[in-house]
Motif scaffolding. Structure first.
Motif, short mmCIF file in Angstrom:
data_model
loop_
_atom_site.label_atom_id
_atom_site.label_comp_id
_atom_site.label_asym_id
_atom_site.label_seq_id
_atom_site.Cartn_x
_atom_site.Cartn_y
_atom_site.Cartn_z
N GLY A 33 -0.32 -2.85 11.40
CA GLY A 33 -1.02 -3.01 10.13
C GLY A 33 -2.31 -2.36 10.05
O GLY A 33 -3.22 -2.08 10.50
N PRO A 86 10.49 -0.57 12.40
CA PRO A 86 9.72 -0.23 11.20
C PRO A 86 10.21 -0.98 9.96
O PRO A 86 9.40 -1.41 9.14
CB PRO A 86 9.93 1.28 11.06
CG PRO A 86 10.14 1.75 12.47
CD PRO A 86 10.93 0.63 13.12
N SER A 87 11.51 -1.18 9.81
CA SER A 87 12.01 -1.90 8.64
C SER A 87 11.60 -3.37 8.69
O SER A 87 11.28 -3.96 7.64
CB SER A 87 13.53 -1.75 8.48
OG SER A 87 14.20 -2.35 9.56
N LYS A 88 11.58 -3.98 9.87
CA LYS A 88 11.14 -5.37 10.01
C LYS A 88 9.65 -5.48 9.67
O LYS A 88 9.22 -6.40 8.98
CB LYS A 88 11.41 -5.87 11.43
CG LYS A 88 10.91 -7.27 11.71
CD LYS A 88 11.67 -8.31 10.91
CE LYS A 88 11.26 -9.71 11.34
NZ LYS A 88 11.87 -10.74 10.52
N ILE A 89 8.85 -4.53 10.14
CA ILE A 89 7.42 -4.52 9.84
C ILE A 89 7.20 -4.38 8.34
O ILE A 89 6.39 -5.10 7.75
CB ILE A 89 6.70 -3.41 10.64
CG1 ILE A 89 6.69 -3.79 12.12
CG2 ILE A 89 5.30 -3.18 10.10
CD1 ILE A 89 6.23 -2.67 13.05
N ASN A 90 7.94 -3.49 7.69
CA ASN A 90 7.81 -3.32 6.23
C ASN A 90 8.19 -4.60 5.50
O ASN A 90 7.56 -4.96 4.50
CB ASN A 90 8.63 -2.14 5.75
CG ASN A 90 7.99 -0.82 6.08
OD1 ASN A 90 6.76 -0.73 6.21
ND2 ASN A 90 8.79 0.21 6.26
N ARG A 91 9.22 -5.29 5.98
CA ARG A 91 9.61 -6.56 5.36
C ARG A 91 8.48 -7.59 5.51
O ARG A 91 8.17 -8.32 4.57
CB ARG A 91 10.89 -7.09 5.98
CG ARG A 91 11.26 -8.46 5.36
CD ARG A 91 12.52 -9.04 5.95
NE ARG A 91 13.63 -8.19 5.57
CZ ARG A 91 14.70 -8.00 6.34
NH1 ARG A 91 14.79 -8.57 7.51
NH2 ARG A 91 15.68 -7.23 5.93
N TYR A 116 5.26 -6.99 5.74
CA TYR A 116 4.21 -6.62 4.77
C TYR A 116 4.57 -7.14 3.37
O TYR A 116 3.73 -7.70 2.67
CB TYR A 116 4.04 -5.11 4.69
CG TYR A 116 3.43 -4.43 5.87
CD1 TYR A 116 2.43 -5.02 6.64
CD2 TYR A 116 3.83 -3.14 6.23
CE1 TYR A 116 1.87 -4.38 7.71
CE2 TYR A 116 3.27 -2.49 7.30
CZ TYR A 116 2.29 -3.11 8.04
OH TYR A 116 1.73 -2.46 9.11
N ARG A 117 5.80 -6.90 2.96
CA ARG A 117 6.26 -7.32 1.63
C ARG A 117 6.20 -8.85 1.50
O ARG A 117 5.70 -9.37 0.50
CB ARG A 117 7.68 -6.80 1.40
CG ARG A 117 8.16 -6.91 -0.02
CD ARG A 117 9.47 -6.16 -0.27
NE ARG A 117 10.57 -6.62 0.58
CZ ARG A 117 11.08 -5.93 1.60
NH1 ARG A 117 10.60 -4.74 1.91
NH2 ARG A 117 12.07 -6.41 2.31
#
Length: 119
Positions: A119, A70-75, A77-78
């Motif tokens: 996403g 999840p943290s990699k996915i959020n990165r 997105y950013r």
């Protein structure tokens, strides 16, 4: 470390070729900013495609796509948001794909392209 870098480069080269074969136009590879890196950014019709490439030499520790936390996915997105602000490419939709590459020694590499993986 050099072997890991070579494996990653091979995976990204195979992924880019796979995306181009499917009709996409690559607009950036290994795009970097202070917050991180996007592996491949492409255009698919009217859609910007942000593609994460995960390459492994085996599935001993799981499938490559399982490394997307999840943290990699959020990165991602950013970073995609930063990329879009810095590089207006004239498309409004964004899709997040993953290309998983298994490159076992002595075997032909296997690519799996997952469209809309998150996403």
């Amino acid at each position: 470390m050099a072997l890991k870098d070579d494996l990653g480069r091979l995976g990204e080269d195979l992924a880019a070729a796979e995306l181009e074969r499917s009709g996409m136009r690559i607009v950036a590879r290994n795009w970097r900013c202070p917050d991180g890196e996007l592996d491949i950014v492409a255009i698919d019709g009217a859609t910007l495609v942000v593609c994460e490439v995960k390459t492994r030499s085996s599935t001993y520790f799981g499938e490559p796509i399982e490394a997307l936390t999840p943290s990699k996915i959020n990165r991602i997105y950013r970073l995609a948001s930063i990329f879009r602000r810095q590089h207006p490419v004239g498309v409004s939709d964004v899709r997040y794909d993953v290309v998983s590459v298994i490159a076992r020694r002595g075997y032909r590499p296997v690519c799996q392209h997952v469209r809309g993986a998150f996403g």
